[in-house]
Motif scaffolding. Structure first.
Motif, short mmCIF file in Angstrom:
data_model
loop_
_atom_site.label_atom_id
_atom_site.label_comp_id
_atom_site.label_asym_id
_atom_site.label_seq_id
_atom_site.Cartn_x
_atom_site.Cartn_y
_atom_site.Cartn_z
N TRP A 57 0.79 -1.26 0.08
CA TRP A 57 0.14 0.04 0.06
C TRP A 57 0.62 1.31 -0.04
CZ3 TRP A 57 -5.28 0.34 2.38
CH2 TRP A 57 -5.99 -0.60 2.22
N VAL A 58 2.14 0.95 0.80
CA VAL A 58 3.02 2.13 0.73
C VAL A 58 3.41 2.66 -0.77
CG1 VAL A 58 5.13 3.16 1.40
CG2 VAL A 58 3.73 1.82 2.97
N VAL A 59 3.65 1.54 -1.42
CA VAL A 59 4.26 1.67 -3.05
C VAL A 59 2.96 2.24 -3.66
CG1 VAL A 59 4.83 0.43 -4.91
CG2 VAL A 59 5.56 -0.26 -2.60
N VAL A 114 0.52 4.08 -2.66
CA VAL A 114 0.04 5.33 -2.43
C VAL A 114 1.12 6.25 -2.79
CG1 VAL A 114 -0.51 7.04 -0.57
CG2 VAL A 114 -1.73 4.84 -0.58
N GLY A 115 2.26 5.90 -2.70
CA GLY A 115 3.40 6.74 -2.86
C GLY A 115 3.92 6.80 -4.37
N ARG A 116 3.66 6.10 -5.05
CA ARG A 116 4.32 5.94 -6.61
C ARG A 116 3.30 5.62 -7.73
NH1 ARG A 116 8.36 8.82 -6.25
NH2 ARG A 116 10.26 8.08 -4.89
N ARG A 117 2.01 5.65 -7.46
CA ARG A 117 0.93 5.56 -8.44
C ARG A 117 -0.10 6.62 -8.61
NH1 ARG A 117 2.46 -0.33 -8.70
NH2 ARG A 117 1.61 -0.85 -6.52
#
Lengths: 245, 245
Positions: free
Chosen positions: B143-145, B147-150
């Motif tokens: 989820w971090v990925v 929210v952070g990178r998409r």
DNA sequence: CGGGCCGTTGACACAAATCAATGTCCGTGG
DNA sequence: CCACGGACATTGATTTGTGTCAACGGCCCG
């Protein structure tokens, strides 16, 4: 520093959060381990790789990396000395994230087999390991909040707060100073920002007496940083420095 | 559905990922538990609350919530039937996140004391619990990925992929359909977006044959969604539906 | 009938990304 | 000793994705 004193620190970390008997402590100190030295930006566990050891950070900063298909990297966890970046690999040996040394690092590689013997013989150790991975998981959950619901300035401030607490950086009056061996590119990867914007935002933080130069973080007034970063240390579960805020 | 059949499903979930002996299985089925019915948007564990039970989701959708100081909410985990949203509370009883029913829910509350007896007596169960919380943690990391990178479109698509897999939603040819009992506001809270933008982005996804209306997700072509969401199912550790992609 | 909750749509503002150039420091090799 | 290249950082101009504000529509339920 050698492997043996590394294990002493490992024990210290575990007993800070969990209660262990003398026998359990002794068996931890007897764990077999292999020392590895890592260079900055050196990957040492690749995505999808199957490992038969878990590692312990003695010195340096380790990042857990993921990335999207267009190659944008996202750091999903930072690990400082005392952490086990992939303790979970005991349970789940195939890595779903890569591990990279962000700075020069020294780590200890401990065979899963030895760790498994410990966990089956000593329920208290199994629980200590479980607890350790849980704390990591709670930190990751806060990162979702950070990346999802805070602007760039607040995100950086929050991360600096977290790392100051985890390093247990000492106060000098209201100010704090500590070494954070990561670059602005790493910061960007951890916070879901671009390096350019990190640079700009750090400049704006400097106006509040918060700087990061040559891997040294200087915080003029801790409460200012806490305010900007919207930081609530409860999730770190450390108890250290409690009462300071 | 009653509490007892709920426990059967709990056992099924555990044995899907971990190997347990007959004796261990029996002791799980004998766990004491209390049934609770929850209304949509009902908080049932508050931030900082100390609980003496962990819960198991029998029916409905549960969200783990955090928020920043200005009150913006962020969902850090979604839990579907079969999950234990706060299994970690056995180890860490003070909640660092709130729990809320997103839809009408039925849950089982199981006393920590009973769970602790199991884990100390049966190392295999302790390991199964640890593994279960680890899978949750790996999902949070993704989820971090997300929210952070998409971008917004990709984020929504990724979440839909994840939930389709976790629900084990059946294929009809290339298309998939399943019930996802959450509103656009919930989606926004889970993805770090605003409800307005979620609405707009869903509209753009409709052009790709992907719709979500009245809690029903319809995916025209699974591979299109996977492509848009940049989805790689490995992190879910389920093995189910493997070979489908 | 009225009032929430949920979703939609439009106009506009703004934070952060992008693109591009330049600067600094450092280690390495000629 | 200086030249070079590479990693890291800074700055400006511009674009863009998403947020914000606001109005409105559908639907359910009391």
């Amino acid at each position: 520093m050698n492997g043996q004193s590394g294990l002493h620190n490992f024990l210290k970390r575990l007993t800070a959060r969990s209660v262990l008997s003398d026998r359990e402590k002794r068996s931890i100190l007897q764990l077999p381990n292999r020392v590895a030295q890592l260079q900055p930006n050196q990957d040492f566990v690749d995505l999808g790789e199957k490992v038969d050891w878990a590692c312990y950070v003695v010195e340096g900063l380790v990042g857990r990396f993921d990335q999207n298909s267009s190659g944008d990297r996202q750091i999903t966890a930072l690990h400082i000395p005392g952490d086990m970046p992939n303790l979970h690999s005991v349970i789940q040996p195939t890595a779903t994230s890569a591990l990279q040394a962000l700075s020069q690092c020294m780590i200890l590689e401990i065979p899963h087999s030895a760790l498994r013997v410990l966990t089956t013989r000593h329920p208290a150790i199994a629980e200590a390991f479980w607890r350790d991975t849980m704390v990591d998981a709670m930190i990751v959950a806060q990162w979702v909040v950070n990346v999802g619901r805070r602007n760039a300035q607040s995100r950086i401030a929050h991360l600096l707060c977290e790392m100051a607490c985890r390093y247990n950086a000492p106060f000098v009056g209201r100010s704090v100073e500590f070494v954070l061996p990561m670059t602005q590119v790493h910061l960007a990867d951890a916070l879901g920002l671009t390096p350019v914007h990190v640079s700009r935002t750090l400049k704006s933080l400097a106006e509040h007496g918060i700087t990061m130069k040559h891997h040294i973080v200087r915080i003029g007034a801790w409460e200012t940083l806490v305010e900007i970063g919207d930081f609530d240390r409860d999730y770190l579960q450390d108890g250290i420095r409690s009462g300071k805020q």
